[in-house]
Design a protein around this motif. Structure first.
Motif, mmCIF file in Angstrom:
data_model
loop_
_atom_site.group_PDB
_atom_site.id
_atom_site.type_symbol
_atom_site.label_atom_id
_atom_site.label_comp_id
_atom_site.label_asym_id
_atom_site.label_seq_id
_atom_site.Cartn_x
_atom_site.Cartn_y
_atom_site.Cartn_z
ATOM 1 N N ARG A 262 2.074 24.386 -10.439
ATOM 2 C CA ARG A 262 2.642 24.783 -9.154
ATOM 3 C C ARG A 262 4.081 25.197 -9.414
ATOM 4 N N VAL A 263 4.421 26.426 -9.018
ATOM 5 C CA VAL A 263 5.777 26.940 -9.238
ATOM 6 C C VAL A 263 6.750 26.168 -8.351
ATOM 7 N N LEU A 264 7.854 25.741 -8.955
ATOM 8 C CA LEU A 264 8.916 25.050 -8.216
ATOM 9 C C LEU A 264 10.033 26.037 -7.901
ATOM 10 N N HIS A 265 10.508 25.991 -6.675
ATOM 11 C CA HIS A 265 11.587 26.889 -6.266
ATOM 12 C C HIS A 265 12.935 26.177 -6.221
ATOM 13 N N SER A 266 12.902 24.846 -6.099
ATOM 14 C CA SER A 266 14.139 24.077 -6.137
ATOM 15 C C SER A 266 13.811 22.647 -6.548
ATOM 16 N N LEU A 267 14.825 21.965 -7.045
ATOM 17 C CA LEU A 267 14.728 20.541 -7.371
ATOM 18 C C LEU A 267 15.897 19.841 -6.695
ATOM 19 N N ARG A 268 15.627 18.649 -6.191
ATOM 20 C CA ARG A 268 16.675 17.860 -5.546
ATOM 21 C C ARG A 268 16.645 16.437 -6.064
ATOM 22 N N SER A 269 17.798 15.839 -6.111
ATOM 23 C CA SER A 269 17.912 14.424 -6.410
ATOM 24 C C SER A 269 18.598 13.768 -5.210
ATOM 25 N N LEU B 253 22.197 14.150 -3.794
ATOM 26 C CA LEU B 253 23.107 14.066 -4.928
ATOM 27 C C LEU B 253 23.339 15.442 -5.547
ATOM 28 N N TRP B 254 22.269 16.184 -5.725
ATOM 29 C CA TRP B 254 22.375 17.545 -6.255
ATOM 30 C C TRP B 254 21.107 18.315 -5.925
ATOM 31 N N GLU B 255 21.230 19.635 -5.992
ATOM 32 C CA GLU B 255 20.087 20.506 -5.775
ATOM 33 C C GLU B 255 20.219 21.706 -6.701
ATOM 34 N N ALA B 256 19.103 22.089 -7.315
ATOM 35 C CA ALA B 256 19.088 23.244 -8.220
ATOM 36 C C ALA B 256 18.187 24.323 -7.633
ATOM 37 N N ASP B 257 18.724 25.538 -7.535
ATOM 38 C CA ASP B 257 17.957 26.684 -7.062
ATOM 39 C C ASP B 257 17.222 27.282 -8.259
ATOM 40 N N LEU B 258 15.931 27.027 -8.359
ATOM 41 C CA LEU B 258 15.156 27.479 -9.506
ATOM 42 C C LEU B 258 14.713 28.931 -9.380
ATOM 43 N N ALA B 259 14.739 29.474 -8.175
ATOM 44 C CA ALA B 259 14.370 30.881 -7.993
ATOM 45 C C ALA B 259 15.326 31.770 -8.777
ATOM 46 N N ASP B 260 16.617 31.441 -8.770
ATOM 47 C CA ASP B 260 17.607 32.212 -9.510
ATOM 48 C C ASP B 260 17.355 32.121 -11.018
ATOM 49 N N LEU C 137 15.551 34.438 -16.142
ATOM 50 C CA LEU C 137 14.854 34.206 -17.405
ATOM 51 C C LEU C 137 13.455 34.819 -17.462
ATOM 52 N N GLY C 138 12.915 35.194 -16.317
ATOM 53 C CA GLY C 138 11.616 35.851 -16.307
ATOM 54 C C GLY C 138 10.410 34.931 -16.370
ATOM 55 N N HIS C 139 10.646 33.639 -16.320
ATOM 56 C CA HIS C 139 9.545 32.668 -16.347
ATOM 57 C C HIS C 139 9.860 31.553 -15.353
ATOM 58 N N PRO C 140 8.845 31.075 -14.630
ATOM 59 C CA PRO C 140 9.092 30.051 -13.616
ATOM 60 C C PRO C 140 9.196 28.645 -14.200
ATOM 61 N N THR C 141 9.723 27.743 -13.407
ATOM 62 C CA THR C 141 9.644 26.315 -13.683
ATOM 63 C C THR C 141 8.426 25.828 -12.911
ATOM 64 N N ILE C 142 7.575 25.061 -13.571
ATOM 65 C CA ILE C 142 6.367 24.599 -12.901
ATOM 66 C C ILE C 142 6.220 23.090 -13.011
#
Length: 160
Positions: free
Chosen positions: A112-119, A127-134, A139-144
């Motif tokens: 499942r493709v992830l679009h963001s991660l949060r802690s 605490l933090w959030e990462a925008d994985l779409a960017d 990089l041309g490959h998703p985080t899953i």
């Protein structure tokens, strides 16, 4: 041991091909994989190496796939009588999905493709959030995210 487990174990242990030996330094895993296939410094030099991979986990199966694709004669040995599929889901960052793609392992059916991660804290404070779409775009490959058992199954199925 079930018939399916015996067949899988036989398939894991019996990957045989010739190896092309290269020497050099690489800036990324992609360059290393590509050099195994196309490095002109190895032109005319064909050698077969027999490689033992100890452990049929994610790392062992991925290593066996890459080594086999590069022409190595690979044998994978696992202490357990069959592949272990316990554990939770794993997150595979863009560099990992790129490496698996280079190995010819498709994660489309299992991840499942992830679009963001949060802690967040136990009280719900961010605490933090990462925008994985960017990251995916750059990089041309998703985080899953995928269950470990499905990833292990895809890697095992990709072996000869």
């Amino acid at each position: 041991m079930s018939a399916d487990a015996c067949a899988l174990r036989s398939r894991l242990i019996a990957a045989r091909r010739s190896l092309r030996v290269t020497k050099g330094k690489w800036n990324s895993p992609d360059e290393w994989i590509k050099s195994l296939r196309t490095d002109s410094s190895a032109a005319g030099r064909m050698e077969t190496m027999r490689v033992l991979v100890i452990g049929a986990g994610i790392g062992g199966l991925a290593a066996a796939k890459g080594l086999s694709d590069a022409g190595h004669e690979v044998a994978v040995f696992e202490h357990a009588p069959e592949l272990r599929d316990g554990g939770a889901a794993v997150t595979i960052w863009s560099n990992g999905t790129a490496a698996l793609s280079q190995l010819g392992v498709s994660l489309d059916p299992v991840g499942r493709v992830l679009h963001s991660l949060r802690s967040i804290t136990e009280t719900g404070r961010l605490l933090w959030e990462a925008d994985l779409a960017d990251v995916t775009e750059r990089l041309g490959h998703p985080t899953i995210e995928t269950p470990r058992r499905l990833l292990t199954g895809e890697l095992a199925a990709a072996l000869p």
